[in-house]
Design an enzyme around this catalytic site. Structure first.
Site, PDB file in Angstrom:
ATOM      1  N   LEU A 178       2.209  -0.547   1.482  1.00 23.22           N
ATOM      2  CA  LEU A 178       1.336   0.598   1.727  1.00 23.22           C
ATOM      3  C   LEU A 178       2.102   1.731   2.377  1.00 23.22           C
ATOM      4  O   LEU A 178       2.853   1.500   3.336  1.00 23.22           O
ATOM      5  CB  LEU A 178       0.181   0.170   2.649  1.00 23.22           C
ATOM      6  CG  LEU A 178      -0.610   1.289   3.337  1.00 23.22           C
ATOM      7  CD1 LEU A 178      -1.375   2.127   2.318  1.00 23.22           C
ATOM      8  CD2 LEU A 178      -1.545   0.727   4.404  1.00 23.22           C
ATOM      9  N   SER A 179       1.890   2.949   1.905  1.00 22.28           N
ATOM     10  CA  SER A 179       2.383   4.159   2.555  1.00 22.28           C
ATOM     11  C   SER A 179       3.903   4.103   2.707  1.00 22.28           C
ATOM     12  O   SER A 179       4.618   4.070   1.704  1.00 22.28           O
ATOM     13  CB  SER A 179       1.664   4.342   3.896  1.00 22.28           C
ATOM     14  OG  SER A 179       1.915   5.611   4.432  1.00 22.28           O
ATOM     15  N   ALA A 180       4.436   4.086   3.945  1.00 27.86           N
ATOM     16  CA  ALA A 180       5.878   3.935   4.103  1.00 27.86           C
ATOM     17  C   ALA A 180       6.349   2.627   3.480  1.00 27.86           C
ATOM     18  O   ALA A 180       7.447   2.549   2.924  1.00 27.86           O
ATOM     19  CB  ALA A 180       6.257   3.980   5.581  1.00 27.86           C
TER      20      ALA A 180
END
Length: 430
Positions: A178-180
């Site tokens: 997720l995300s980073a």
């Protein structure tokens, strides 16, 4: 940040990596702290963490693994091992978002539900505040994103250790985040394409976009607009001479994501379709779940697409989950950025080929009505709801294509197909 109570005591912090460089290093560290704020400093506020910690019955059983091999990225390894893990089981590497932990990701993403159901190992890699002020994976630092270096090398070593210690099949390794962690998933697929059969990038960024702190900001929003060929070359340059087969890639993104712009989903699609030698027109579209997530597949084989894009309507930045006990439900919303919508882990597990072949594919979307077209200024497109504006630029709603400056002077023809999805017309409109 407070450590969410795992099934074992909190581990001691890993050894800090040697400092590099004096004043310039301190300047970069300060800027890195700033960019981590932009990449998710508010992902898990203290109140949300307290709620998660106060519910031990929901905590996933994680086993901390020490001495898993070379660890130049100073990461920590955890595993979730089903009670009856078969020999030659697949392995899924899971990479958390900023300010999160392996425990938070395990407790909320729903991956362990399907690991227990289908018999695969989950490896949770965890970074620390010693690496990054807000516990983001350093997806924008060349020293952590290149083959054989830093965090990327540590994650690769975890996969190798899973084979020797747990008997997993090295040909059935997968990665998601997720995300980073999604951006770091892109890193792993590019730097180690021979290791991973498939990956799933959730609210992430194409490989090769952020190469320093400053560029990381613009990669997140408004995003970088490059040709498919340029994106694909960045992947090929990560492992020169590799001829394939390339990993299959699933992309998940909320269409109201204000942290990582939706256009990143399209740029990821451009990157990996070009790597696979495919065009950017989907070969099959379908609608998933009760919330009508839009899935576009690229590749000739239904259910075995080389690339797929899943745009989740009505949600912002986070992992889509669907708490409950139904066969297509999973996850929890006990902390921020796990959003009640659709169980993405269910569909990601299917994409990885870990759920068997007996589940039928959703029906193909029916033929759409002839495309409608509008020619107007960017200002009028935004006013009419065909585009949105961020940072002084206009973006086509649905596709996220950059239309240029948000003003009355730049004009485009937009095509709507399907309903609510707008693209710049390329000769297909009068």
């Amino acid at each position: 940040m407070p450590y969410v109570t795992p099934s074992h005591p909190a581990p001691p912090p890993p050894a800090r990596r040697p400092r590099r460089g004096g004043r310039w290093s301190r300047t970069i560290s300060a800027l890195a702290a700033a960019v981590t704020l932009a990449t998710g400093a508010a992902l898990v506020p203290p109140a949300a963490e307290a709620r998660a910690a106060a519910a031990p019955k929901a905590a996933a059983a994680l086993e901390r693994v020490t001495n898993f091999g070379a660890n130049p990225g100073a990461l920590t390894m955890y595993v979730h091992r089903p009670a009856a893990l078969p020999a030659g089981a697949p392995v899924v590497v899971a990479l958390h978002g900023c300010t999160q932990s392996a425990q938070i990701y395990a407790d909320n993403s729903g991956l362990n539900t399907f690991a227990d159901r289908h018999g695969f190992l989950v490896v949770y890699a965890e970074t620390t505040t010693a690496n990054n002020a807000n516990k983001c994976f350093n997806w924008f630092q060349p020293g952590d994103t290149r083959r054989g270096q830093g965090e990327a090398a540590s994650i690769r070593q975890m996969v190798a250790h899973a084979t020797t210690a747990y008997g997993t099949d090295p040909a059935k390794a997968h990665v998601t985040g997720l995300s980073a962690g999604g951006a770091m998933t892109s890193v792993m697929l590019a730097a180690y394409p021979e290791v991973f059969a498939a990956g799933a990038v959730v609210a992430g960024i194409p490989y090769g976009c952020g190469v320093d702190v400053v560029s990381a900001f613009s990669c997140m929003s408004p995003g970088a607009d490059r040709t498919p060929a340029a994106w694909a070359q960045a992947v090929r340059d990560a492992h020169p001479g590799f001829a394939g087969p390339w990993p299959r890639v699933a992309i998940w993104h909320g269409d109201n994501d204000a942290t990582v712009a939706l256009r990143n989903a399209d740029e990821l699609r451009d990157q990996w379709t070009a790597v696979h030698g495919l065009g950017q027109t989907p070969s099959r579209t379908s609608t998933l779940g009760p919330n009508s997530t839009r899935r576009s597949e690229y590749g000739p084989t239904p259910g075995q697409a080389a690339v797929e894009v899943n745009k989740v309507p009505g949600i912002g930045h986070g992992t889509p989950v669907a708490p409950g006990s139904g066969p297509e439900q999973c996850g929890a919303t006990g902390t921020q950025h796990f959003i009640a919508s659709i169980c993405s882990s269910y569909w990601i597990t299917r994409f990885f080929g870990l759920a068997g072949t007996t589940i039928p594919e959703p029906p193909v979307d029916p033929p759409t009505e002839p495309a409608a077209c509008w020619t107007a200024s960017n200002y009028e497109h935004v006013r009419a709801g065909r585009a949105t504006t961020t940072g002084g630029y206009a973006y086509a709603k649905g596709s996220g294509q950059n239309l240029g400056l948000y003003n009355t002077f730049v004009t485009h023809t937009l095509k709507e197909s399907p309903a609510g999805h707008y693209t710049i017309a390329t000769g297909s409109c009068p």
